[in-house]
Motif scaffolding. Sequence first.
Motif, PDB file in Angstrom:
ATOM      1  N   ASP A   1      -2.973 -14.290  -2.568  1.00 43.07           N
ATOM      2  CA  ASP A   1      -1.501 -14.391  -3.271  1.00 43.07           C
ATOM      3  C   ASP A   1      -0.884 -13.322  -2.587  1.00 43.07           C
ATOM      4  OD1 ASP A   1      -2.220 -16.963  -4.699  1.00 43.07           O
ATOM      5  OD2 ASP A   1      -2.994 -15.498  -6.022  1.00 43.07           O
ATOM      6  N   TRP A   2      -0.375 -12.530  -3.404  1.00 45.05           N
ATOM      7  CA  TRP A   2       0.447 -11.289  -3.095  1.00 45.05           C
ATOM      8  C   TRP A   2      -0.186  -9.977  -3.077  1.00 45.05           C
ATOM      9  CZ3 TRP A   2       5.885 -12.051  -2.061  1.00 45.05           C
ATOM     10  CH2 TRP A   2       6.280 -13.167  -2.377  1.00 45.05           C
ATOM     11  N   HIS A   3      -1.700 -10.237  -3.108  1.00 42.39           N
ATOM     12  CA  HIS A   3      -2.349  -8.895  -3.453  1.00 42.39           C
ATOM     13  C   HIS A   3      -3.522  -8.733  -2.176  1.00 42.39           C
ATOM     14  CE1 HIS A   3      -0.790  -8.854  -7.265  1.00 42.39           C
ATOM     15  NE2 HIS A   3      -0.897 -10.305  -7.531  1.00 42.39           N
ATOM     16  N   GLY A   4      -3.888  -7.492  -1.965  1.00 44.51           N
ATOM     17  CA  GLY A   4      -4.704  -7.259  -1.069  1.00 44.51           C
ATOM     18  C   GLY A   4      -5.646  -6.070  -1.383  1.00 44.51           C
ATOM     19  N   GLN A   5      -6.906  -5.704  -0.423  1.00 42.58           N
ATOM     20  CA  GLN A   5      -7.518  -4.673  -0.795  1.00 42.58           C
ATOM     21  C   GLN A   5      -7.872  -4.205   0.409  1.00 42.58           C
ATOM     22  OE1 GLN A   5     -10.206  -5.752  -3.784  1.00 42.58           O
ATOM     23  NE2 GLN A   5     -11.770  -6.274  -2.262  1.00 42.58           N
ATOM     24  N   THR A   6      -8.405  -3.010   0.839  1.00 42.83           N
ATOM     25  CA  THR A   6      -8.738  -2.491   1.922  1.00 42.83           C
ATOM     26  C   THR A   6      -9.512  -1.238   1.775  1.00 42.83           C
ATOM     27  OG1 THR A   6      -8.261  -1.886   4.294  1.00 42.83           O
ATOM     28  CG2 THR A   6      -6.741  -1.321   2.649  1.00 42.83           C
TER      29      THR A   6
END
Lengths: 266, 74
Positions: free
Chosen positions: A186-191
Amino acid sequence: MNRLGDFLRQRAASGTIALADAREAAATFRRPLPEIEEQALHLNIMPLRYLRNGLRCQEQLSLVQARVGIIGCGGLGGTVAALLARLGIGRLRLVDPDCFEEHNLNRQRFATIDSLGRPKTESARRAISSINPAVVVEAVVRPFTEADIEAVDIVVDGLDDAGKRLELAAHCTNLDRPLVHGAVRDWHGQTGVATARNRLIATLYPNVREDSASKPPVNVLAPTVTVIAAIQAAETCKLILGVDSPLGRNWMLCDLLEDVFEHIPA
Amino acid sequence: MQVTVKLFAFFRDGRFKEEGREYPAGTVVGDVVDELGIGRDEVGVVMINSLQRSLESPIGDGDVVAIFPVIGGG
């Protein structure tokens, strides 16, 4: 080599060399273009396309000599590949068994009407050759294996399945390769950058096993993919240049609804 | 006991970012997840007072519990 060096020095204007001159050198001396440009950098001559990278020739040479594996060449992987090609990473190994489908068009960098039904990595290789013909791209149309990890210096996570991520992280740990992780929904991410020391992937997916059944595909917006892929490309570049990064010690959560980036200790 | 619960990413949708909540003694993180209507298989990292813990970890009065979703798409 001396004749080539003389040619390059003669054509270099203000310490740069244009693509047309590098191509002429490649034809005259029967060498591949990447080798010509690498030789120019050894002579402190910057290929013109890298001028605005703002790096020293020795730094650009590090990028040109680097080998990066991109595992999964859809949303994240495709955008990372395009960015690394523009940075001038010399060798990209793109690994993905899939072909483009219509539902990829909302977010995947190399998905176009014309590429539907074609292997993702082959389409990426063709497109990258027009972005930067000095990048050597290997397009691998099959699931990744440990040999793909062994062939590169740094691995980028472009996968969309947690179980496969654990398998990839295990290979990277075995072979001591940093894994530049990214994931989106959706509007979220991680790295973050996974290493044998921080075991980041196991931390992020504590309830998953390598043989866990795949989950249904999730919804992803193009801006989320682009932001996370851009951070992955930056981290890859920093690893090659030896630049210290907070993402070596933390992972980062990105919320594009609130425009918030949060560092969380790995 | 009083516990501060922090939710992240899409776990906030229709819920909250941060809220003080009452739980009985003996509550574990998984109970909080269940009470909020979150599927346990949707949960990734959980932290108590900034240290990574599991769904089985007990929580105490005054603790801050952070619950992050699994984000897996590419």
